[in-house]
Motif scaffolding. Structure first.
Motif, PDB file in Angstrom:
ATOM      1  N   MET A 246       0.825  -1.200   0.000  1.00 13.66           N
ATOM      2  CA  MET A 246       0.000   0.000   0.000  1.00 13.66           C
ATOM      3  C   MET A 246       0.863   1.256   0.000  1.00 13.66           C
ATOM      4  SD  MET A 246      -2.872  -1.467  -0.068  1.00 13.66           S
ATOM      5  CE  MET A 246      -4.041  -0.128   0.193  1.00 13.66           C
ATOM      6  N   GLY A 247       0.311   2.321  -0.584  1.00 12.14           N
ATOM      7  CA  GLY A 247       0.997   3.596  -0.573  1.00 12.14           C
ATOM      8  C   GLY A 247       0.833   4.311   0.751  1.00 12.14           C
ATOM      9  N   ASP A 248       1.504   5.450   0.887  1.00 10.01           N
ATOM     10  CA  ASP A 248       1.439   6.222   2.126  1.00 10.01           C
ATOM     11  C   ASP A 248       0.027   6.720   2.384  1.00 10.01           C
ATOM     12  OD1 ASP A 248       4.127   5.844   2.420  1.00 10.01           O
ATOM     13  OD2 ASP A 248       4.691   7.801   1.599  1.00 10.01           O
ATOM     14  N   GLY A 249      -0.292   6.865   3.666  1.00 14.50           N
ATOM     15  CA  GLY A 249      -1.566   7.468   4.046  1.00 14.50           C
ATOM     16  C   GLY A 249      -2.692   6.493   4.294  1.00 14.50           C
ATOM     17  N   TYR A 250      -2.400   5.190   4.326  1.00 15.13           N
ATOM     18  CA  TYR A 250      -3.463   4.210   4.547  1.00 15.13           C
ATOM     19  C   TYR A 250      -3.907   4.238   6.004  1.00 15.13           C
ATOM     20  CZ  TYR A 250      -5.946  -0.211   4.963  1.00 15.13           C
ATOM     21  OH  TYR A 250      -6.890  -1.177   5.221  1.00 15.13           O
ATOM     22  N   VAL A 251      -5.228   4.273   6.214  1.00 16.49           N
ATOM     23  CA  VAL A 251      -5.823   4.259   7.553  1.00 16.49           C
ATOM     24  C   VAL A 251      -6.847   3.127   7.595  1.00 16.49           C
ATOM     25  CG1 VAL A 251      -7.211   5.547   9.222  1.00 16.49           C
ATOM     26  CG2 VAL A 251      -5.524   6.745   7.819  1.00 16.49           C
TER      27      VAL A 251
ATOM     28  N   LYS B  16     -12.650  -0.744  -3.313  1.00 15.00           N
ATOM     29  CA  LYS B  16     -11.992  -0.199  -4.486  1.00 15.00           C
ATOM     30  C   LYS B  16     -10.483  -0.171  -4.266  1.00 15.00           C
ATOM     31  CE  LYS B  16     -15.550   2.795  -6.468  1.00 15.00           C
ATOM     32  NZ  LYS B  16     -15.821   4.165  -6.973  1.00 15.00           N
ATOM     33  N   HIS B  17      -9.747  -0.604  -5.277  1.00 13.70           N
ATOM     34  CA  HIS B  17      -8.291  -0.527  -5.247  1.00 13.70           C
ATOM     35  C   HIS B  17      -7.804   0.137  -6.538  1.00 13.70           C
ATOM     36  CE1 HIS B  17      -8.832  -3.872  -2.306  1.00 13.70           C
ATOM     37  NE2 HIS B  17      -7.819  -3.254  -1.709  1.00 13.70           N
ATOM     38  N   PHE B  18      -6.764   0.936  -6.399  1.00 12.20           N
ATOM     39  CA  PHE B  18      -6.131   1.579  -7.539  1.00 12.20           C
ATOM     40  C   PHE B  18      -4.639   1.286  -7.475  1.00 12.20           C
ATOM     41  CE2 PHE B  18      -9.843   3.995  -6.308  1.00 12.20           C
ATOM     42  CZ  PHE B  18     -10.527   4.126  -7.497  1.00 12.20           C
ATOM     43  N   ILE B  19      -4.074   0.888  -8.597  1.00 12.89           N
ATOM     44  CA  ILE B  19      -2.657   0.538  -8.655  1.00 12.89           C
ATOM     45  C   ILE B  19      -1.944   1.576  -9.509  1.00 12.89           C
ATOM     46  CG2 ILE B  19      -0.979  -1.217  -9.324  1.00 12.89           C
ATOM     47  CD1 ILE B  19      -3.248  -3.278  -8.984  1.00 12.89           C
ATOM     48  N   PHE B  20      -0.884   2.154  -8.948  1.00  8.54           N
ATOM     49  CA  PHE B  20      -0.075   3.149  -9.643  1.00  8.54           C
ATOM     50  C   PHE B  20       1.300   2.553  -9.926  1.00  8.54           C
ATOM     51  CE2 PHE B  20      -3.185   5.249  -7.012  1.00  8.54           C
ATOM     52  CZ  PHE B  20      -3.706   6.228  -7.834  1.00  8.54           C
TER      53      PHE B  20
ATOM     54  N   TYR C  65       5.870   0.537  -7.975  1.00  9.37           N
ATOM     55  CA  TYR C  65       4.419   0.500  -8.002  1.00  9.37           C
ATOM     56  C   TYR C  65       3.898   0.469  -6.576  1.00  9.37           C
ATOM     57  CZ  TYR C  65       5.495  -4.421  -7.297  1.00  9.37           C
ATOM     58  OH  TYR C  65       6.012  -5.588  -6.814  1.00  9.37           O
ATOM     59  N   TYR C  66       2.654   0.869  -6.395  1.00  7.71           N
ATOM     60  CA  TYR C  66       1.989   0.759  -5.096  1.00  7.71           C
ATOM     61  C   TYR C  66       0.483   0.789  -5.321  1.00  7.71           C
ATOM     62  CZ  TYR C  66       1.148   5.834  -5.215  1.00  7.71           C
ATOM     63  OH  TYR C  66       0.737   7.094  -5.561  1.00  7.71           O
TER      64      TYR C  66
END
Length: 280
Positions: free
Chosen positions: A14-19, A62-66, A53-54
């Motif tokens: 996961m990217g930064d900022g996950y809560v 919902k998930h988004f992959i960058f 990637y993250y």
């Protein structure tokens, strides 16, 4: 509520900022107006030798992959393109801007659009027409940049490159000059509305309230309708100009054909219409 909670991706970090429960929703709200900058900052923190990637997560599963890994991008957009369907959600969200066009279609519809578009980019068209268009529009772009630099002391390159792209590809697709470069730095309403409309549609991915806003015609969805009106009027005007251009060509062709027929019919008095000797 527990069933719609945000959850980490099952195999992508996961990217930064996950809560917990909210996922990245709070981070998206915090960076609503500089979301792309936040994406860039997140990528700069990664060790690209190990991972480029993250994933982000939102409620409603919902998930988004960058990703910025060239090999993964090549895999997605070239090697395994047919396996990466865009899906119904993307088509619904982006429909106001792209309809059922090549950017949001899959399968047979995409192949049809691709076949039509590929006819524009032949070697012959690139050599005989597109190259001249790109040279002419680039020359106009450079001249206008020099003028703006002298008059204002600075140049909005983002705006100017937008104008260059719009002018060149409208000429290629429709054969109609728009004058977007020459009128700089005056605002081009179509360009502004296209950017704003695209941003509003993109933010639908992160805003679960957009269907309600659309139904009530409030908020960003109301603004989207205003931008779509400008875009549609602009496109309709281009199509109308092109139709008038074709009609004028057809009329000239008919006039030329009629004139040639009249000349052929004006033979000598003996009925010879080919200019030969009487009695031949």
């Amino acid at each position: 509520l527990y069933s719609i909670r945000s959850r980490p991706h099952d195999n992508i970090p996961m990217g930064d900022g996950y809560v917990p429960f909210f996922g990245h929703m709070l981070n998206v709200v915090r960076h609503w107006n500089d979301f792309f900058d936040e994406e860039t900052r997140s990528f700069l923190k990664l060790d690209h030798r190990r991972r480029a990637y993250y994933a982000t997560s939102m409620p409603l599963r919902k998930h988004f992959i960058f990703m910025v890994d060239p090999k993964l991008i090549d895999l997605l957009f070239r090697l395994r393109f047919g396996d990466a369907d865009k899906g119904a959600e993307i088509r619904e969200i982006m429909a106001p801007m792209f309809g059922k066009g090549i950017f949001v279609s899959d399968g047979a519809i995409w192949k049809k659009h691709r076949s039509i578009a590929s006819r524009m980019f032949t070697v012959r068209s690139l050599k005989e027409y597109m190259f001249e268009v790109f040279v002419d529009t680039t020359d106009a772009f450079l001249r206008k940049c020099e003028t703006i630099q002298r008059e204002q002391g600075f140049i909005d390159l983002y705006d100017m490159f937008n104008r260059l792209t719009l002018e060149a590809f409208t000429l290629i697709a429709f054969g109609v000059p728009l004058g977007t470069i020459e009128c700089a730095p005056q605002e081009v309403k179509f360009s502004t509305s296209f950017d704003e409309g695209f941003q509003i549609c993109t933010k639908r991915f992160f805003d679960v309230s957009w269907p309600l806003q659309r139904w009530l015609n409030i908020g960003r969805e109301r603004a989207l309708n205003v931008h779509l009106k400008i875009i549609n009027e602009f496109a309709s005007d281009i199509i109308a100009k092109k139709r008038r251009h074709f009609e004028a060509l057809q009329n000239r062709k008919k006039e030329t054909t009629t004139a040639d027929g009249d000349q052929d019919g004006d033979g000598d008095e003996n009925g010879n219409g080919n200019g030969g000797e009487p009695g031949e």
